[in-house]
Design an enzyme around this catalytic site. Sequence first.
Site, PDB file in Angstrom:
ATOM      1  N   ASN A  33       0.872  -1.177   0.000  1.00 21.35           N
ATOM      2  CA  ASN A  33       0.000   0.000   0.000  1.00 21.35           C
ATOM      3  C   ASN A  33       0.905   1.222   0.000  1.00 21.35           C
ATOM      4  O   ASN A  33       1.518   1.538   1.009  1.00 21.35           O
ATOM      5  CB  ASN A  33      -0.905  -0.028   1.246  1.00 21.35           C
ATOM      6  N   LYS A  41       0.063   4.231  -0.218  1.00 21.53           N
ATOM      7  CA  LYS A  41      -0.587   5.401   0.404  1.00 21.53           C
ATOM      8  C   LYS A  41      -0.374   6.636  -0.488  1.00 21.53           C
ATOM      9  O   LYS A  41      -0.361   6.495  -1.707  1.00 21.53           O
ATOM     10  CB  LYS A  41      -0.074   5.594   1.836  1.00 21.53           C
ATOM     11  N   HIS A  78      -9.474   1.567   5.510  1.00 22.43           N
ATOM     12  CA  HIS A  78      -8.118   1.610   6.069  1.00 22.43           C
ATOM     13  C   HIS A  78      -8.115   2.503   7.307  1.00 22.43           C
ATOM     14  O   HIS A  78      -8.847   3.482   7.380  1.00 22.43           O
ATOM     15  CB  HIS A  78      -7.135   2.145   5.023  1.00 22.43           C
ATOM     16  N   GLU A  84      -6.223   4.747   8.334  1.00 22.12           N
ATOM     17  CA  GLU A  84      -5.971   6.182   8.130  1.00 22.12           C
ATOM     18  C   GLU A  84      -7.236   6.889   7.658  1.00 22.12           C
ATOM     19  O   GLU A  84      -7.465   8.052   7.978  1.00 22.12           O
ATOM     20  CB  GLU A  84      -4.808   6.360   7.143  1.00 22.12           C
ATOM     21  N   GLU A  95      -5.188  -4.874  10.873  1.00 22.66           N
ATOM     22  CA  GLU A  95      -4.096  -3.922  11.062  1.00 22.66           C
ATOM     23  C   GLU A  95      -4.314  -3.173  12.378  1.00 22.66           C
ATOM     24  O   GLU A  95      -5.127  -2.242  12.427  1.00 22.66           O
ATOM     25  CB  GLU A  95      -4.072  -2.892   9.925  1.00 22.66           C
ATOM     26  N   GLY A 133       3.112   1.933  10.845  1.00 18.28           N
ATOM     27  CA  GLY A 133       4.145   2.953  10.693  1.00 18.28           C
ATOM     28  C   GLY A 133       4.956   3.216  11.952  1.00 18.28           C
ATOM     29  O   GLY A 133       5.712   4.179  12.015  1.00 18.28           O
ATOM     30  N   SER A 170       3.736  -2.532  10.253  1.00 17.00           N
ATOM     31  CA  SER A 170       5.196  -2.619  10.412  1.00 17.00           C
ATOM     32  C   SER A 170       5.786  -3.952   9.942  1.00 17.00           C
ATOM     33  O   SER A 170       6.779  -4.434  10.504  1.00 17.00           O
ATOM     34  CB  SER A 170       5.591  -2.345  11.867  1.00 17.00           C
TER      35      SER A 170
END
Length: 260
Positions: A10, A12, A98, A100, A170, A176, A216
């Site tokens: 991904n 992003k 997702h 985010e 996730e 991250g 990660s």
Amino acid sequence: MSTDFMVVGNWKMNIPEEGVVEWCRSLGVWCEGRPRGLEVGIGAPYGELSFVSGEFGGREEVFVLGQDVSVWRGGSYTGEVSAKMLKLWGCDGVLVGHSERRHVLGEGDEQVYEKLRRVREEGMVSVLCVGETLEERERGEAYGRVSSQLHRAWGHDGGVGSDFLVVAYEPVWSIGTGRVPSEEDVREMIDHVETHLEVLMGEEEAGKVKILYGGSVNGGNAFDLGRVEGIDGFLVGGASLSFEKFLPILESVNSGGVGE
Ligand code: 13P
């Protein structure tokens, strides 16, 4: 859906370090000697989708994903991108919900529900992302949060069907950050997702849904994570942003024992 182990990058809102063209060429070369049993997904920004799908059109082991989709089918919604457009640009699937989008951009479960259906209407696969925040985990609410995300996405209309669904677990706190849950915690959550899917769609259908882990993942931990029971693949952010970093993840799957 195939039983192959699935590694999805991904990107992003980023372009890979070496550029999209070079990244795709490297993957294309790698695929020539690819082991059977591995599928590679690429979640590219909208502007790159046509190019990426053009590069890999006809290669069944590579699939292309949009990173989001509009809840609307079309019309006067400036800036929105419909499922039909993603399909035209060559997408096979879409990342839906997702973290985010949920936590930074305020997307709610109702939107996730609608998006899954727009993607399904165009015959594409949704990679439905679920996961708890650190606070939820610390309060012992991780399983409840993930159940509720699955349940609300599924809704009361029979869901989108196992052929059109992949679930990516996730944990928000792992994305991250370099922090990865223990293998035991990952196994337990994958087990929980499986059980919940069985309740929603029955054992046989649930057994067809792939469950990915994201957060990660890198070349150093992919081998061990990939051997966690029940894991069918990875969703990879930062380490997909250069093919040099992505390659060890692909190779770790290649080196045996993963996804078995
Ligand atoms: P990282 O691999 O950078 O933690 O990102 C995971 C992710 O959000 C993939 O969708």
